[in-house]
Enzyme design. Structure first.
Site, PDB file in Angstrom:
ATOM      1  N   TYR A 225      44.495  12.811 -38.251  1.00  0.00           N
ATOM      2  CA  TYR A 225      43.637  12.310 -39.327  1.00  0.00           C
ATOM      3  C   TYR A 225      43.553  10.787 -39.286  1.00  0.00           C
ATOM      4  O   TYR A 225      42.459  10.210 -39.350  1.00  0.00           O
ATOM      5  CB  TYR A 225      44.170  12.770 -40.686  1.00  0.00           C
ATOM      6  CG  TYR A 225      43.431  12.150 -41.842  1.00  0.00           C
ATOM      7  CD1 TYR A 225      42.167  12.605 -42.209  1.00  0.00           C
ATOM      8  CD2 TYR A 225      43.985  11.082 -42.554  1.00  0.00           C
ATOM      9  CE1 TYR A 225      41.465  12.021 -43.246  1.00  0.00           C
ATOM     10  CE2 TYR A 225      43.289  10.496 -43.599  1.00  0.00           C
ATOM     11  CZ  TYR A 225      42.037  10.965 -43.945  1.00  0.00           C
ATOM     12  OH  TYR A 225      41.339  10.381 -44.965  1.00  0.00           O
TER      13      TYR A 225
ATOM     14  N   SER B 163      39.499   5.174 -44.323  1.00  0.00           N
ATOM     15  CA  SER B 163      40.708   5.391 -45.109  1.00  0.00           C
ATOM     16  C   SER B 163      41.642   4.213 -44.912  1.00  0.00           C
ATOM     17  O   SER B 163      41.532   3.475 -43.925  1.00  0.00           O
ATOM     18  CB  SER B 163      41.403   6.686 -44.632  1.00  0.00           C
ATOM     19  OG  SER B 163      42.708   6.793 -45.155  1.00  0.00           O
TER      20      SER B 163
END
Length: 270
Positions: free
Chosen positions: A157, A144
């Site tokens: 996360y 990400s």
């Protein structure tokens, strides 16, 4: 139509939604046979029927929850029993949770680490030995743009995705002499169910400059085929990630800015 993996088998985790579905469709269009796995069997069945009919490829499905520590071994045993040699492993499954760390359910945080990190390592370790033996194989790992800096209110996360990026980059160098390619795909905000699952659907930062899952999938597969160890989807995302990673701005300032962008309306853990 023939793609880089035409006639070969690819295993795609998290294949029931979002980028996972887009990856499966992109590969199917290029003639790749697929093993699709996710928690929702009904969605997998529907996608398998669509892709096998449209592209005349082999499609197998296996429902599994990667939050369960034995799920990777079950998936591996399934492909072994089917005598499927996986030439492309796509570790796509993952999820986030939005909110002040102390308010997020503990099991959800632990499951996130298991799915985003533990299952990635486990599946990679299971499928890599055969690739090394055959001196061929490819792996795409979903990281990400959050891999490149700390992000308050999605702290766990972001940390899991930093793990995925560094794991992919290190492994890519390690296995390159054996003809195996490994690439980390780093998307930014993407049109998928991710933000709803994470509880970010109303957050402006999550809606900004969203890319389509189809575009992200193409970018990732093209980068893997080109031998890149990581790729950031989107020019704006690339510039943003590299201004952080090269520390043109001090780390603390970057984290503070991210905190202001992602702060929920009520973030007091008390």
């Amino acid at each position: 139509m023939g793609g880089p993996w035409a006639g070969k088998w690819a295993l795609v985790t998290g294949a029931s939604a979002g980028i996972g579905v887009a990856l499966a469709r992109e590969l199917a269009a290029g003639g790749t046979n697929l093993v699709l796995t996710a928690r929702r069997k009904d969605r997998l069945e529907k996608l398998a029927q669509e892709l096998s009919s449209a592209h005349k490829i082999g499609v197998e499905i296996f429902a599994a929850d990667l939050a369960q520590t034995d799920a990777p071994q079950q998936i591996f045993a399934y492909t072994q029993a089917k005598k499927i040699s996986v030439d492309l492993l796509i570790n796509n499954a993952g999820f986030g949770a939005y909110g002040a760390f102390a308010t997020v359910e503990m099991q959800r945080l632990l499951d996130m680490v298991q799915v985003n990190c533990g299952a990635v390592v486990h599946l990679t370790r299971l499928y890599l030995p055969q690739m090394l033996k055959q001196r061929r194989g490819d792996m795409l790992i979903l990281a990400s743009t959050a891999s490149f800096q700390a992000v308050p209110f999605i702290s766990t996360y972001a940390a899991t995705k930093a793990f995925d990026l560094l794991f992919a980059e290190g492994l890519a160098e390690e296995v390159k002499p054996y003809g195996i390619r490994v690439c980390a795909l780093c998307p930014g905000s993407t049109e998928s169910e991710f933000h709803e699952v994470a509880g970010q659907s109303g957050l402006a930062a999550a809606r900004k400059n969203r890319e389509t899952a189809e575009k992200v999938a193409r970018v990732g597969l093209q980068a893997l085929a080109a031998g890149k160890s990581y790729v950031i989807s989107g020019t704006g995302n690339y510039l943003g990630a590299h201004s952080h990673s090269q520390r043109l701005v001090p780390r603390g300032v970057v984290t503070r800015i991210a905190g202001k962008m992602f702060r929920p309306p009520a973030s007091d853990p008390a």
